[in-house]
Design a protein around this motif. Structure first.
Motif, short mmCIF file in Angstrom:
data_model
loop_
_atom_site.label_atom_id
_atom_site.label_comp_id
_atom_site.label_asym_id
_atom_site.label_seq_id
_atom_site.Cartn_x
_atom_site.Cartn_y
_atom_site.Cartn_z
N PRO A 404 0.81 -1.22 0.00
CA PRO A 404 0.00 0.00 0.00
C PRO A 404 0.84 1.27 0.00
N PHE A 405 2.12 1.14 0.30
CA PHE A 405 2.98 2.31 0.34
C PHE A 405 3.74 2.51 -0.97
N ARG A 406 3.37 1.75 -2.00
CA ARG A 406 3.99 1.87 -3.31
C ARG A 406 2.95 2.38 -4.30
N GLN A 407 3.25 3.48 -4.95
CA GLN A 407 2.27 4.12 -5.83
C GLN A 407 1.83 3.20 -6.97
N LEU A 408 2.76 2.43 -7.53
CA LEU A 408 2.42 1.53 -8.64
C LEU A 408 1.41 0.48 -8.21
N ASP A 409 1.54 -0.04 -7.00
CA ASP A 409 0.60 -1.04 -6.50
C ASP A 409 -0.76 -0.42 -6.23
N ARG A 410 -0.77 0.79 -5.70
CA ARG A 410 -2.07 1.45 -5.45
C ARG A 410 -2.79 1.73 -6.77
N ASP A 411 -2.05 2.22 -7.76
CA ASP A 411 -2.65 2.48 -9.07
C ASP A 411 -3.15 1.19 -9.71
N PHE A 412 -2.40 0.10 -9.50
CA PHE A 412 -2.80 -1.20 -10.06
C PHE A 412 -4.16 -1.63 -9.54
N VAL A 413 -4.35 -1.62 -8.23
CA VAL A 413 -5.62 -2.04 -7.64
C VAL A 413 -6.75 -1.10 -8.06
N PHE A 414 -6.48 0.21 -8.04
CA PHE A 414 -7.49 1.20 -8.43
C PHE A 414 -7.93 0.99 -9.88
N ASN A 415 -6.98 0.83 -10.79
CA ASN A 415 -7.30 0.70 -12.22
C ASN A 415 -7.97 -0.62 -12.54
N VAL A 416 -7.56 -1.71 -11.87
CA VAL A 416 -8.20 -3.02 -12.09
C VAL A 416 -9.68 -2.95 -11.71
N ALA A 417 -9.98 -2.32 -10.59
CA ALA A 417 -11.38 -2.19 -10.17
C ALA A 417 -12.17 -1.36 -11.17
N ILE A 419 -11.41 -0.75 -14.48
CA ILE A 419 -11.45 -1.30 -15.84
C ILE A 419 -12.26 -2.58 -15.90
N TRP A 420 -12.03 -3.49 -14.97
CA TRP A 420 -12.68 -4.80 -15.03
C TRP A 420 -14.08 -4.78 -14.42
N LEU A 421 -14.28 -3.96 -13.37
CA LEU A 421 -15.54 -3.99 -12.63
C LEU A 421 -16.33 -2.70 -12.78
N HIS A 422 -15.77 -1.70 -13.47
CA HIS A 422 -16.41 -0.40 -13.63
C HIS A 422 -16.82 0.17 -12.26
N LYS A 423 -15.87 0.10 -11.36
CA LYS A 423 -16.14 0.48 -9.98
C LYS A 423 -15.01 1.34 -9.46
N TYR A 424 -15.34 2.37 -8.72
CA TYR A 424 -14.33 3.24 -8.13
C TYR A 424 -14.09 2.81 -6.69
N VAL A 425 -12.84 2.61 -6.33
CA VAL A 425 -12.48 2.30 -4.94
C VAL A 425 -11.52 3.37 -4.44
N HIS A 426 -11.58 3.64 -3.15
CA HIS A 426 -10.62 4.56 -2.56
C HIS A 426 -10.03 3.91 -1.30
N TYR A 427 -8.96 4.46 -0.84
CA TYR A 427 -8.19 3.83 0.23
C TYR A 427 -8.60 4.37 1.59
N ARG A 428 -8.76 3.46 2.52
CA ARG A 428 -9.15 3.81 3.88
C ARG A 428 -7.93 3.60 4.78
N TYR A 429 -7.05 4.58 4.74
CA TYR A 429 -5.82 4.51 5.53
C TYR A 429 -5.90 5.52 6.67
N PRO A 430 -5.35 5.18 7.82
CA PRO A 430 -5.24 6.19 8.88
C PRO A 430 -4.27 7.29 8.46
N SER A 431 -4.42 8.45 9.04
CA SER A 431 -3.61 9.60 8.64
C SER A 431 -2.13 9.37 8.88
N TYR A 432 -1.81 8.49 9.81
CA TYR A 432 -0.40 8.25 10.14
C TYR A 432 0.17 7.04 9.39
#
Length: 472
Positions: A404-417, A419-432
């Motif tokens: 989750p701390f790597r931009q390429l991995d975050r973009d991968f999960v976001f884009n797969v959702a 492109i494949w599922l036509h669904k928008y996901v966002h990350y639920r991370y604590p501020s720290y």
């Protein structure tokens, strides 16, 4: 899988490209003569070319006519076959047809185009005797089969040649065989290295991908292998291939076609024309092999369409080593992971990569074959993303085998959702969240330093307990 058409094209310096002969006669083969030849034909004596012609896979053998009569006025010949099965891979088709097609090509190019077709060099047949038994399927007497093949080629009877080619029912391996999987393992290790994970993620995101290298059939096999890795398993229908379009070999004449293709569906192609890299609107990412002999080259250089470079991480190198160790120990024993050992160890300590490596997710599929494990992993990824919630946590990313701390991995999960599922996901991370790894590294270092400096056994025990928890 069967051959439905055969074509013969030539290139002569004064006359240009010319379609000499084609069968059947009722098919429109307009434009195919350009695709039958690789880029840079003046630098090659022979090679195999694969391409798509109106949604059909075509294999061709290109040869340069050698001899004193052709030194000043170069003459090139190419014989191609079109296959009916749209889902067939290049590797499967090559196993079944390539040796026979190579013989047909050699026999036709050895003839003199100014004379009768049956004036073919007899040495071609003599050299073919050594391999004909390995190609023979015992569907008819060997002598009759051999005579029928020779007569068809001598007379350049394309209908008879198609009949001989389609007489071969035996295949060394198919898309699910262990032999093909082992071949793909070696290609990934030798040609892609750690970059294969980046290519896999690009294909899952349906990007427009260029594979830039000298003409080489191994590139076509890499495209087939990566298509299998980016496919999805379905409980009812089995493995569903990635819908990403594979056009195999393309050149300058295909620029308009690629520019007009639907960018949302994505594609992957191989090309020897590096000039395509200058057209930034044409592609999203390019994997570029060096111009030196490919057998001695390392992983490809990765370039984005904005000319920025993309490099694999030590985490990718670690994943490659662990995947090879799990799925093909023979490759793991000879892998180049030792080059990256020091950097990988530092990377693991600083960024806690072991908690997010992909192998744990692949092993959970209970598949021993990598090309069975990845489609099931993709099924798991899509099913989890398709659940009711649209928020992704650190724990979810860890289950996906992504950092989750790597931009390429975050973009991968976001884009797969998306492109494949036509669904928008966002990350639920604590501020720290983004301070977790640096703070943990600081605490590790502080406790270790105090324990060594003060020689405090309790401090060292606390450090070891913290280390065990952090990497558990």
């Amino acid at each position: 899988m069967s051959v439905c058409a055969i074509v013969h094209a030539t290139f002569e310096a004064r006359e240009g490209y010319k379609l000499e002969k084609a069968f059947p006669n009722n098919v429109n083969f307009k434009g195919i003569e350009y695709s039958l030849f690789p880029s840079g034909i003046q630098q090659l004596n022979q090679c195999m070319v694969a391409f798509r012609f109106r949604d059909q896979l075509c294999l061709s053998i290109y040869r340069k006519k050698l001899g004193k009569d052709y030194e000043r006025n170069a003459y090139f010949s190419s014989i191609g076959i079109l296959l009916q099965d749209a889902g067939i891979s290049v590797e499967e088709a090559a196993v079944k047809y390539l040796k026979l097609l190579d013989f047909v090509s050699k026999a036709i190019v050895s003839s003199d185009p100014t004379k009768e077709p049956n004036n073919i060099n007899e040495s071609v047949y003599q050299s073919f005797q050594k391999t004909i038994e390995s190609l023979y399927d015992a569907s008819e007497p060997l002598e009759e089969y051999q005579q029928r093949l020779q007569l068809a080629v001598m007379e350049q009877n394309f209908s008879a040649i198609i009949s001989v080619l389609n007489n071969r029912e035996k295949i060394t391996y198919n898309s699910f065989s262990l032999n093909l999987a082992q071949h793909y393992y070696s290609l990934i290790d030798k040609w892609l290295g750690p970059t294969f994970l980046l290519l896999y993620k690009c294909m899952m995101q349906k990007k427009r991908i260029l594979l830039v290298s000298l003409p080489n059939p191994e590139i076509y096999a890499i495209m087939d292998a990566m298509t299998r890795l980016s496919s999805v398993f379905d409980e009812e229908h089995g493995v569903l291939p990635n819908p990403l379009c594979k056009f195999y070999s393309v050149g300058l004449t295909d620029i308009d076609f690629l520019e007009n293709s639907n960018p949302e569906s994505g594609w992957i192609v191989s090309t020897a024309d590096s000039i395509l890299l200058s057209k930034s609107s044409l592609y999203d990412v390019a994997f570029i092999w060096p111009a030196n002999p490919l057998s001695k080259s390392g992983p490809p250089r990765i370039q984005l369409s904005n000319s920025l470079s993309l490099k694999y991480s030590y985490e990718d190198a670690l994943n490659l080593h662990l995947i090879s160790e799990r799925f093909d120990p023979r490759i793991a024993g000879t892998s180049k992971f030792t080059k990256y050992s020091v950097g990988a160890i530092i990377h693991i300590i600083l960024f806690n990569s072991t908690r997010f490596h992909l192998v744990q997710s692949l092993v959970s599929t209970n598949q021993r074959n990598l090309f069975s494990a990845f489609p099931r992993y993709n099924q798991f990824l899509l099913s989890r993303l398709n659940q009711d919630h649209d928020k992704i946590s650190i724990a979810d990313m860890r289950n996906f085998g992504c950092n989750p701390f790597r931009q390429l991995d975050r973009d991968f999960v976001f884009n797969v959702a998306q492109i494949w599922l036509h669904k928008y996901v966002h990350y639920r991370y604590p501020s720290y969240a983004y301070l977790m790894q640096p703070i943990a590294w600081g605490i590790h270092s502080l406790l270790l330093s105090i324990g060594i400096w003060k020689r405090s056994v309790p401090t060292l025990l606390i450090y070891l307990l913290l280390l065990k928890w952090w990497y558990s």
